[in-house]
Design a protein around this motif. Structure first.
Motif, PDB file in Angstrom:
ATOM      1  N   GLU A 209      -5.462   0.595  -0.542  1.00 38.23           N
ATOM      2  CA  GLU A 209      -6.654  -0.129  -0.075  1.00 38.23           C
ATOM      3  C   GLU A 209      -6.504  -1.636  -0.288  1.00 38.23           C
ATOM      4  OE1 GLU A 209     -10.098   3.253  -0.240  1.00 38.23           O
ATOM      5  OE2 GLU A 209      -9.981   1.901  -1.957  1.00 38.23           O
ATOM      6  N   ASP A 210      -6.067  -2.022  -1.493  1.00 35.43           N
ATOM      7  CA  ASP A 210      -5.966  -3.453  -1.800  1.00 35.43           C
ATOM      8  C   ASP A 210      -4.935  -4.162  -0.916  1.00 35.43           C
ATOM      9  OD1 ASP A 210      -7.831  -3.220  -3.762  1.00 35.43           O
ATOM     10  OD2 ASP A 210      -6.465  -3.495  -5.457  1.00 35.43           O
ATOM     11  N   GLU A 211      -3.800  -3.490  -0.706  1.00 35.33           N
ATOM     12  CA  GLU A 211      -2.698  -4.197  -0.051  1.00 35.33           C
ATOM     13  C   GLU A 211      -2.623  -3.982   1.455  1.00 35.33           C
ATOM     14  OE1 GLU A 211       0.918  -3.250  -2.139  1.00 35.33           O
ATOM     15  OE2 GLU A 211       0.035  -3.838  -4.062  1.00 35.33           O
ATOM     16  N   ILE A 212      -3.179  -2.855   1.936  1.00 35.36           N
ATOM     17  CA  ILE A 212      -3.028  -2.576   3.376  1.00 35.36           C
ATOM     18  C   ILE A 212      -4.372  -2.450   4.085  1.00 35.36           C
ATOM     19  CG2 ILE A 212      -2.078  -0.971   5.086  1.00 35.36           C
ATOM     20  CD1 ILE A 212      -0.005  -0.226   2.832  1.00 35.36           C
ATOM     21  N   LEU A 213      -5.207  -1.510   3.587  1.00 30.00           N
ATOM     22  CA  LEU A 213      -6.434  -1.200   4.336  1.00 30.00           C
ATOM     23  C   LEU A 213      -7.420  -2.380   4.388  1.00 30.00           C
ATOM     24  CD1 LEU A 213      -7.954   1.123   5.833  1.00 30.00           C
ATOM     25  CD2 LEU A 213      -9.211   1.446   3.711  1.00 30.00           C
ATOM     26  N   TYR A 214      -7.788  -2.901   3.219  1.00 30.97           N
ATOM     27  CA  TYR A 214      -8.798  -3.970   3.221  1.00 30.97           C
ATOM     28  C   TYR A 214      -8.323  -5.225   3.979  1.00 30.97           C
ATOM     29  CZ  TYR A 214     -11.293  -1.389  -0.523  1.00 30.97           C
ATOM     30  OH  TYR A 214     -11.952  -0.458  -1.284  1.00 30.97           O
ATOM     31  N   PRO A 215      -7.063  -5.677   3.751  1.00 31.17           N
ATOM     32  CA  PRO A 215      -6.635  -6.849   4.531  1.00 31.17           C
ATOM     33  C   PRO A 215      -6.657  -6.571   6.035  1.00 31.17           C
ATOM     34  CG  PRO A 215      -5.126  -6.490   2.701  1.00 31.17           C
ATOM     35  CD  PRO A 215      -6.040  -5.299   2.752  1.00 31.17           C
ATOM     36  N   TRP A 216      -6.269  -5.356   6.431  1.00 26.27           N
ATOM     37  CA  TRP A 216      -6.295  -5.026   7.862  1.00 26.27           C
ATOM     38  C   TRP A 216      -7.742  -5.015   8.369  1.00 26.27           C
ATOM     39  CZ3 TRP A 216      -8.420  -0.512  10.149  1.00 26.27           C
ATOM     40  CH2 TRP A 216      -8.197  -0.407  11.518  1.00 26.27           C
ATOM     41  N   MET A 217      -8.658  -4.456   7.562  1.00 27.73           N
ATOM     42  CA  MET A 217     -10.063  -4.429   7.978  1.00 27.73           C
ATOM     43  C   MET A 217     -10.591  -5.856   8.102  1.00 27.73           C
ATOM     44  SD  MET A 217     -11.614  -1.223   5.863  1.00 27.73           S
ATOM     45  CE  MET A 217     -11.750   0.360   6.716  1.00 27.73           C
ATOM     46  N   ASP A 218     -10.263  -6.682   7.106  1.00 23.40           N
ATOM     47  CA  ASP A 218     -10.708  -8.077   7.160  1.00 23.40           C
ATOM     48  C   ASP A 218     -10.236  -8.766   8.440  1.00 23.40           C
ATOM     49  OD1 ASP A 218     -12.459  -8.805   5.182  1.00 23.40           O
ATOM     50  OD2 ASP A 218     -10.912  -9.305   3.709  1.00 23.40           O
ATOM     51  N   ARG A 219      -9.015  -8.457   8.862  1.00 27.38           N
ATOM     52  CA  ARG A 219      -8.491  -9.109  10.071  1.00 27.38           C
ATOM     53  C   ARG A 219      -9.219  -8.633  11.324  1.00 27.38           C
ATOM     54  NH1 ARG A 219      -3.639  -7.780   7.585  1.00 27.38           N
ATOM     55  NH2 ARG A 219      -3.148  -6.174   9.107  1.00 27.38           N
ATOM     56  N   ASN A 220      -9.846  -7.472  11.232  1.00 26.45           N
ATOM     57  CA  ASN A 220     -10.474  -6.905  12.421  1.00 26.45           C
ATOM     58  C   ASN A 220     -12.004  -6.963  12.430  1.00 26.45           C
ATOM     59  OD1 ASN A 220      -8.326  -5.644  14.286  1.00 26.45           O
ATOM     60  ND2 ASN A 220      -7.645  -5.185  12.213  1.00 26.45           N
ATOM     61  N   LEU A 221     -12.593  -7.474  11.350  1.00 25.96           N
ATOM     62  CA  LEU A 221     -14.059  -7.599  11.315  1.00 25.96           C
ATOM     63  C   LEU A 221     -14.464  -8.976  11.824  1.00 25.96           C
ATOM     64  CD1 LEU A 221     -14.715  -6.085   7.777  1.00 25.96           C
ATOM     65  CD2 LEU A 221     -15.638  -5.137   9.905  1.00 25.96           C
ATOM     66  N   SER A 222     -15.589  -9.040  12.560  1.00 30.59           N
ATOM     67  CA  SER A 222     -16.076 -10.352  13.004  1.00 30.59           C
ATOM     68  C   SER A 222     -16.823 -11.010  11.834  1.00 30.59           C
ATOM     69  CB  SER A 222     -17.021 -10.178  14.189  1.00 30.59           C
ATOM     70  OG  SER A 222     -18.190  -9.508  13.748  1.00 30.59           O
ATOM     71  N   VAL A 223     -17.078 -12.301  11.961  1.00 31.47           N
ATOM     72  CA  VAL A 223     -17.810 -13.022  10.914  1.00 31.47           C
ATOM     73  C   VAL A 223     -19.180 -12.383  10.700  1.00 31.47           C
ATOM     74  CG1 VAL A 223     -18.825 -15.267  10.308  1.00 31.47           C
ATOM     75  CG2 VAL A 223     -16.602 -15.168  11.431  1.00 31.47           C
ATOM     76  N   LYS A 224     -19.813 -11.980  11.812  1.00 36.28           N
ATOM     77  CA  LYS A 224     -21.141 -11.365  11.726  1.00 36.28           C
ATOM     78  C   LYS A 224     -21.057 -10.047  10.929  1.00 36.28           C
ATOM     79  CE  LYS A 224     -24.680  -9.462  14.808  1.00 36.28           C
ATOM     80  NZ  LYS A 224     -24.365  -8.047  14.934  1.00 36.28           N
ATOM     81  N   GLU A 225     -20.041  -9.270  11.206  1.00 35.75           N
ATOM     82  CA  GLU A 225     -19.896  -7.984  10.506  1.00 35.75           C
ATOM     83  C   GLU A 225     -19.623  -8.190   9.006  1.00 35.75           C
ATOM     84  OE1 GLU A 225     -18.201  -5.072  14.043  1.00 35.75           O
ATOM     85  OE2 GLU A 225     -16.825  -6.476  13.086  1.00 35.75           O
ATOM     86  N   VAL A 226     -18.831  -9.215   8.693  1.00 37.14           N
ATOM     87  CA  VAL A 226     -18.548  -9.508   7.283  1.00 37.14           C
ATOM     88  C   VAL A 226     -19.866  -9.839   6.563  1.00 37.14           C
ATOM     89  CG1 VAL A 226     -17.461 -11.200   5.727  1.00 37.14           C
ATOM     90  CG2 VAL A 226     -16.152 -10.226   7.614  1.00 37.14           C
ATOM     91  N   GLY A 227     -20.716 -10.634   7.218  1.00 35.81           N
ATOM     92  CA  GLY A 227     -22.011 -10.998   6.636  1.00 35.81           C
ATOM     93  C   GLY A 227     -22.888  -9.778   6.424  1.00 35.81           C
ATOM     94  N   GLU A 228     -22.914  -8.913   7.421  1.00 31.75           N
ATOM     95  CA  GLU A 228     -23.714  -7.676   7.326  1.00 31.75           C
ATOM     96  C   GLU A 228     -23.252  -6.813   6.154  1.00 31.75           C
ATOM     97  OE1 GLU A 228     -24.342  -6.788  12.012  1.00 31.75           O
ATOM     98  OE2 GLU A 228     -23.468  -5.189  10.821  1.00 31.75           O
ATOM     99  N   LEU A 229     -21.923  -6.666   6.077  1.00 25.63           N
ATOM    100  CA  LEU A 229     -21.357  -5.840   5.000  1.00 25.63           C
ATOM    101  C   LEU A 229     -21.747  -6.384   3.634  1.00 25.63           C
ATOM    102  CD1 LEU A 229     -17.651  -5.077   5.970  1.00 25.63           C
ATOM    103  CD2 LEU A 229     -19.375  -3.425   5.297  1.00 25.63           C
TER     104      LEU A 229
END
Ligand SMILES: [Fe+2]
Ligand SMILES: [Fe+2]
Length: 268
Positions: A209-229
């Motif tokens: 999660e730390d090294e692959i999943l979360y960075p990949w998710m971060d690259r694919n989330l929009s700024v709006k989605e990051v704020g919502e999360l």
């Protein structure tokens, strides 16, 4: 080559086992993955290799698949930028990474706790029960619920990478259930087996999660989605986090102090 880029990785590896070995050299662990229907091209994208590494991997894979031909290597389209050396998490993802740190602190104590475990000692059994409570209340109900009920909902639930993570969560729940049963029976073998299995499972899970999943998710989330999360995670922290977090942190500190305190020498 395009055909193989669009083929599920397990099929490619079962036909060309050497491909699995090459991917492992780049820390892409497809061989032990039990799902394995990700496409080769998706694997290259999700691991966000540098452009040089990506080309190198593809050239090596092509040589295995087509040893007698000179293959033109296609460029894999990326939705987002390539890796910068240091991982920078968005605020909601950083929250999850910080929660992993507390889980890792408990996991790190397990070998010492098990080494001195006496199932006839109520104090020792209490530590194991409290450790099981930590896993159920903090690692699972609080942290995994944030992942399963909120974060993963932003992505296609049929993605292999998510199925693999959910499988790990389910396996972890199985080990904790068996661990609690073993405590009730004062079954030392069962306690050691399931707590160790949980430790191994979660160590790898957190790394993925730390090294692959979360960075990949971060690259694919929009700024709006990051704020919502971020705001949804804050809501969870407010409703269920504080009591659980404090209780579980206190447990970890207590066990850390216990295992770090040298036993008094008993002189004859
Ligand atoms: Fe997880
Ligand atoms: Fe996690």
């Amino acid at each position: 080559m395009e055909t193989y880029l669009n083929t599920p990785i397990k099929e490619v590896i079962s036909k060309f086992p050497k491909v699995g070995e090459i991917l492992e050299e780049y820390e892409i662990g497809c061989v032990p993955c039990t799902v394995g229907s990700c496409l080769l091209k998706d694997i290259i994208e999700i691991h966000n290799l540098s452009e040089e590494d990506e080309q190198e991997v593809l050239v090596r894979v092509a040589k295995v698949i087509y040893p007698d031909r000179n293959i033109k290597i296609p460029k894999i389209e990326r939705k987002a930028k390539t890796r910068s050396k240091e991982i920078r998490y968005s605020p909601p993802m950083k929250k999850l990474v910080d929660e992993h740190v507390l889980i890792q602190r408990w996991i790190a104590l397990i070998p010492q706790v098990l080494e001195h475990l006496d199932v006839e000692s109520p104090e020792d059994l209490k530590i194991i029960s409290e450790g099981a409570d930590f896993i159920r209340s903090y690692a699972d109900k609080f942290h995994h619920a944030k992942e399963e009920d909120i974060l993963f909902k932003y992505f296609d639930e049929n993605l292999d990478v998510l199925k693999t993570m959910l499988e790990d969560h389910t396996k972890g729940r199985g080990h904790v259930k068996a661990l609690i049963e073993a405590v009730e029976k004062k079954d030392k073998k069962g306690i050691v087996e399931h707590l160790n299995a949980y430790r191994e499972l979660l160590t790898e899970h957190i790394k993925k999660e730390d090294e692959i999943l979360y960075p990949w998710m971060d690259r694919n989330l929009s700024v709006k989605e990051v704020g919502e999360l971020f705001s949804k995670f804050n809501d969870v922290d407010e409703i269920s986090g504080n009591g659980v977090t404090e209780r579980c942190r206190a447990f970890v500190i207590k066990v850390e102090e216990k295992v770090q305190t040298p036993k008094k020498e008993v002189r004859p």
